[in-house]
Write a protein that holds these residues in place. Structure first.
Motif, mmCIF file in Angstrom:
data_model
loop_
_atom_site.group_PDB
_atom_site.id
_atom_site.type_symbol
_atom_site.label_atom_id
_atom_site.label_comp_id
_atom_site.label_asym_id
_atom_site.label_seq_id
_atom_site.Cartn_x
_atom_site.Cartn_y
_atom_site.Cartn_z
ATOM 1 N N CYS A 200 9.430 0.168 2.475
ATOM 2 C CA CYS A 200 8.100 -0.327 2.820
ATOM 3 C C CYS A 200 7.071 0.791 2.710
ATOM 4 O O CYS A 200 7.413 1.970 2.831
ATOM 5 C CB CYS A 200 8.071 -0.873 4.250
ATOM 6 N N ALA A 202 4.453 0.801 4.709
ATOM 7 C CA ALA A 202 3.789 0.843 6.023
ATOM 8 C C ALA A 202 4.837 1.266 7.049
ATOM 9 O O ALA A 202 6.025 1.281 6.759
ATOM 10 C CB ALA A 202 3.217 -0.517 6.392
ATOM 11 N N ARG A 203 4.378 1.605 8.251
ATOM 12 C CA ARG A 203 5.300 1.975 9.349
ATOM 13 C C ARG A 203 4.798 1.243 10.600
ATOM 14 O O ARG A 203 4.358 1.859 11.566
ATOM 15 C CB ARG A 203 5.296 3.497 9.563
ATOM 16 N N CYS A 204 4.843 -0.104 10.521
ATOM 17 C CA CYS A 204 4.295 -0.892 11.631
ATOM 18 C C CYS A 204 4.978 -0.504 12.943
ATOM 19 O O CYS A 204 6.210 -0.402 13.003
ATOM 20 C CB CYS A 204 4.484 -2.380 11.380
ATOM 21 N N CYS A 207 7.585 -3.089 13.822
ATOM 22 C CA CYS A 207 8.387 -3.589 12.703
ATOM 23 C C CYS A 207 9.707 -4.158 13.210
ATOM 24 O O CYS A 207 10.435 -3.483 13.931
ATOM 25 C CB CYS A 207 8.663 -2.486 11.687
ATOM 26 N N SER A 209 12.313 -4.945 11.417
ATOM 27 C CA SER A 209 13.507 -4.585 10.641
ATOM 28 C C SER A 209 13.779 -3.081 10.628
ATOM 29 O O SER A 209 14.814 -2.653 10.128
ATOM 30 C CB SER A 209 13.359 -5.074 9.202
ATOM 31 N N ARG A 222 17.738 -4.189 8.107
ATOM 32 C CA ARG A 222 17.001 -4.323 6.850
ATOM 33 C C ARG A 222 17.984 -4.396 5.686
ATOM 34 O O ARG A 222 19.005 -3.712 5.673
ATOM 35 C CB ARG A 222 16.069 -3.118 6.683
ATOM 36 N N GLU A 255 13.538 -7.267 5.735
ATOM 37 C CA GLU A 255 13.282 -6.376 4.597
ATOM 38 C C GLU A 255 12.000 -5.593 4.828
ATOM 39 O O GLU A 255 11.290 -5.791 5.823
ATOM 40 C CB GLU A 255 13.183 -7.184 3.294
ATOM 41 N N GLY A 256 11.708 -4.695 3.852
ATOM 42 C CA GLY A 256 10.467 -3.919 3.884
ATOM 43 C C GLY A 256 9.372 -4.716 3.182
ATOM 44 O O GLY A 256 9.231 -5.916 3.394
ATOM 45 N N GLU A 257 8.616 -4.073 2.301
ATOM 46 C CA GLU A 257 7.505 -4.739 1.639
ATOM 47 C C GLU A 257 7.894 -5.207 0.242
ATOM 48 O O GLU A 257 8.156 -4.380 -0.661
ATOM 49 C CB GLU A 257 6.290 -3.813 1.557
ATOM 50 N N ASN A 286 2.421 -7.533 3.324
ATOM 51 C CA ASN A 286 1.312 -6.814 3.976
ATOM 52 C C ASN A 286 0.124 -6.707 3.012
ATOM 53 O O ASN A 286 -0.898 -6.125 3.347
ATOM 54 C CB ASN A 286 1.772 -5.433 4.464
ATOM 55 N N TYR A 320 -0.369 -0.656 11.443
ATOM 56 C CA TYR A 320 0.403 -0.598 10.198
ATOM 57 C C TYR A 320 0.761 0.829 9.813
ATOM 58 O O TYR A 320 1.733 1.058 9.109
ATOM 59 C CB TYR A 320 -0.353 -1.277 9.049
#
Ligand code: SF4
Length: 427
Positions: A200, A202-204, A207, A209, A222, A255-257, A286, A320
């Motif tokens: 991903c 981002a590093r929400c 997050c 996952s 993930r 999953e990521g992005e 995102n 985010y």
């Protein structure tokens, strides 16, 4: 909509987690750290499939019938001297929070896991929660899922597709995490998931996952590989060809992005549309890379769901913690998808006290006016509310309107805008 004929009472849990009501106090609600007495119209019966959570290290706050103010219930009123804990409802899907559970957090209390914590009370023999049903669609209603049937159909599909890593991954999502989208895939109906990206941009903070800090556990693992276009198509094509209101969605909680896998997704979409023009191909994202959205729209993507904790750049950034993108890129992705004739939803994280704050509402109104997304999905923020407010450094004393007034305002000002909870089937 059913509402209680009287004011629900506070509920609390004893140290063993047994939940009891205390009729001397009304149930209270919390909005951005401020306590209030919910209106009876704020309450609905606790939806089927919801869970009750006992909140460790948190003392319940109720509403005093006499003094008409919030009060702390520090010990078990039925067993003086014994500690108690606050209680919250984690509502089943398709329900949106009006007020959060009211409590005071002890200094050494653990962080709450990644769920939403809605106020709950007791009246006339049942639990009531402060929420509204935000989508009539039944796709994730608990009574739609027959576990025996799920087990049988899942086992058959896993056996038939031993070499498809994605189907094997979805088997775990279905049988271990009870993911409704994975269950619906194995049951051959409605919306099916296409997780694709282990990474991903981002590093929400919240997050679900990946929780690198370890201070809070992610709710699911993930995905660890990028499926091939062929593996994706083996899931998507038969589902789109046969399922009722068929939707396949890239961008899942496990999953990521997905935009980081645009090459693979573009190949998959082109191959899918060579085989069927039935159903909806959706991307939950995102929305960080407008050029990638443009490519996927060109390949045949029908709808884009844009995740958004806030319409204000400062809070979007703080949540985010984006790498190489910002809210302007996100809005440009909405514009690109709309210009390509696609359908756009905002996956808008709802937190009373933030969502209905005047500045947030005005910022959202600007995005709705300028970029005209088709739908808002009213998703509860699944995070410890106090931790979230600290992470985005939100001023809890800002002016707010209340969630039901907020909803009325949005409905009145944007009559064309759909309000719901799920990705709609648009073909
Ligand atoms: S965009 Fe999604 S996958 Fe990426 S950090 Fe945020 S929640 Fe996690």
């Amino acid at each position: 909509m059913i509402h209680p004929a009287g004011q629900p009472s506070l509920v609390f849990a004893d140290e063993d987690g047994n939940i009891t009501d205390f009729p001397d106090l009304h149930a209270a609600g919390m909005s951005g750290g401020n306590f209030s007495l919910p209106a009876q119209e704020d309450f609905i019966p606790l939806p089927e499939g919801s869970e009750m959570f006992v909140l460790p290290g948190r003392i319940p706050i109720g509403w005093d019938r006499e003094t008409d103010e919030a009060v702390l219930l520090e010990e078990d009123p039925f067993s003086p001297g014994n500690p108690i804990q606050a209680v919250a409802a984690f509502m089943s899907p398709a329900h949106t929070t009006v007020l959060n559970a009211a409590y005071q957090t002890n200094d050494n209390a653990p962080r709450l896991p990644l769920f939403a914590y809605t106020a709950v009370g007791w009246y006339d023999g049942q639990f009531w929660t402060t929420a509204f049903r935000s989508d009539k669609d039944i796709r994730q209603d608990s009574k739609q899922f027959d576990q025996k049937k799920i087990n049988t159909k899942t086992a058959k599909k896993l056996e038939r597709h031993k070499n498809n890593r994605l189907i094997q991954h979805l088997g775990k999502c279905c049988l271990t995490y009870a993911c409704p989208a994975a269950r619906n895939f194995f049951l051959g109906r409605w919306e099916a998931p296409l997780p694709t990206s282990p990474t991903c941009n981002a590093r929400c903070v919240g997050c679900i996952s990946l929780q690198a800090s370890g201070k809070c556990s992610a709710t699911q693992d993930r995905i660890q590989f990028v499926p091939t276009a062929a593996e994706l198509c083996e899931v998507a094509i038969p589902h789109l060809q046969n399922a009722d209101q068929a939707i396949v969605s890239f961008g899942q909680g496990c999953e990521g992005e997905p935009l980081l896998q645009t090459d693979t997704i573009e190949r998959a979409i082109r191959e899918i549309r060579k085989n069927t023009d039935r159903g909806t191909i959706n991307l939950n994202s995102n929305a960080s890379i407008p050029e990638a959205v443009k490519r996927l729209a060109g390949a045949g993507l029908n709808s884009l769901r844009v995740s958004l904790n806030s319409a204000q750049e400062i809070y979007h950034n703080r949540y985010y913690r984006p790498r190489g993108f910002n809210l302007k890129d996100v809005c440009q992705s909405i514009q690109v998808m709309k210009e390509a004739g696609g359908f756009v939803s905002l996956n808008y994280f709802i937190l009373p006290g933030v969502t209905d704050s005047v500045d947030e509402t005005n910022a959202l109104r600007s995005i709705l006016k300028e970029f005209e997304p088709d739908r808002i999905q009213l998703r509860n923020l699944n995070m410890d509310p106090e931790w979230y407010l600290r992470c985005i450094d939100f001023d809890i004393n800002v002016e707010t309107t209340g969630m039901r007034s907020w909803l009325d305002q949005i409905k009145t000002e944007f009559p064309q805008l759909q309000l719901g909870y799920y990705n709609p089937s648009i073909r």
